[in-house]
Scaffold this active site. Structure first.
Site: not given
Ligand code: KIV
Length: 272
Positions: A53, A91, A121, A123, A190
């Site tokens: 994000s 991420d 992390k 997806e 989410e």
């Molecule tokens: O990138 C992010 O902020 C996220 C959250 C919304 C869990 O993956």
């Protein structure tokens, strides 16, 4: 109140799993820079997510797709330098793990080596399972992410609530189980119905951390800039704002401008 150094134990992937077993809710927030990471770590946050994000919040892109691996590493390194207690999860950005498990492993190793973060992390469910397994072979902890997966926005077309229909809900439950079996240490859900999120949290033994997924999960995550009210054009139902920093900062800057223009700033005490 900040957490005194002697009072804290570093948060690890094991400790978040223990928190689930003990019924202690897990707190997680995003951070992308040193200064804010330092504040939220000293406040006692359990997990800091260097989320993709950052692509929206820090760089102003419309989606999370453009952010690069090197940009994620830049943000993650800044956060890691600030953090003394929290578990730092980063991420994997779009294009750095899908469809090729070797690329996924290399991207994860690069993140861990160059940023000093503690976990990655990614997806997706069954589609990314071989990547999850290969990353785990290097001893890198993996957090899953199901439900609304913003890197697939062009597949789904909207940011609306996911898995409202039976078929998608069943796939989500099956994916959660596969991610647990593969060895993920935790899972983000989410924007899905609260009832379904509660069912998933009961069905698997790893912690389930929700964003727009109700209260029957093991922890909550929000984007820091949203909960601080720095972003002010985003009003999803799940967002609780704890401050209105957009207005506060705007007001402070207006006061500064007016003090400079009127030559009120600096005064005699503010100079050498
Ligand atoms: O990138 C992010 O902020 C996220 C959250 C919304 C869990 O993956």
């Amino acid at each position: 109140m900040s957490v005194a150094k002697s009072d804290f134990k570093k948060v690890t992937t094991n400790s978040v799993q223990e928190m689930k077993q003990n019924g202690e809710k897990i707190s997680m927030l995003t951070a992308y820079d040193y200064t804010l990471a330092k504040i939220i770590d000293s406040a006692g946050i359990d997990v800091i997510l260097v989320g993709d994000s950052a692509s929206n919040v820090m760089a102003g892109h419309e989606t999370t797709l453009p952010i690069t691996l090197d940009e994620m590493i830049y943000h993650a390194s800044s956060v890691v330098r600030a953090v003394e207690r929290a578990l730092v999860v980063v991420d994997l950005p779009f294009g750095s793990y899908q469809g090729n498990s070797k690329t996924a492993l290399n991207s994860s190793i690069k993140i861990m080596k160059e940023s000093g973060a503690h976990a990655v992390k990614l997806e997706g469910g069954v589609e990314v399972l071989t990547s999850v397994k290969r990353i785990l072979t290097a001893g890198i902890p993996v957090m899953g992410h199901l439900g609304l997966t913003p890197q697939s926005i062009y597949k789904f077309g909207t940011y609306t609530v996911r898995a409202k229909e039976e078929e998608e809900a069943e796939k989500l439950i099956a994916d959660a189980k596969r991610l647990e079996e593969a060895g993920c240490f935790a899972l983000v859900l989410e924007k899905i119905p609260a009832k379904l999120a509660g069912q998933v949290a009961k069905a698997i033994s790893i912690p389930v951390i929700g964003i727009g997924a109700g209260g029957d999960v093991d922890g909550q995550v929000l984007v820091l800039h949203d909960m601080l009210g720095m972003t002010h054009e985003f009003h999803p139902r799940f967002l609780r704002r704890y401050l209105n920093l957009y207005e506060d900062i705007n007001g402070a800057v207006q006061s500064y401008i007016s003090d400079v223009k009127s030559a009120d700033f600096p005064n005699e005490k503010e100079q050498y």
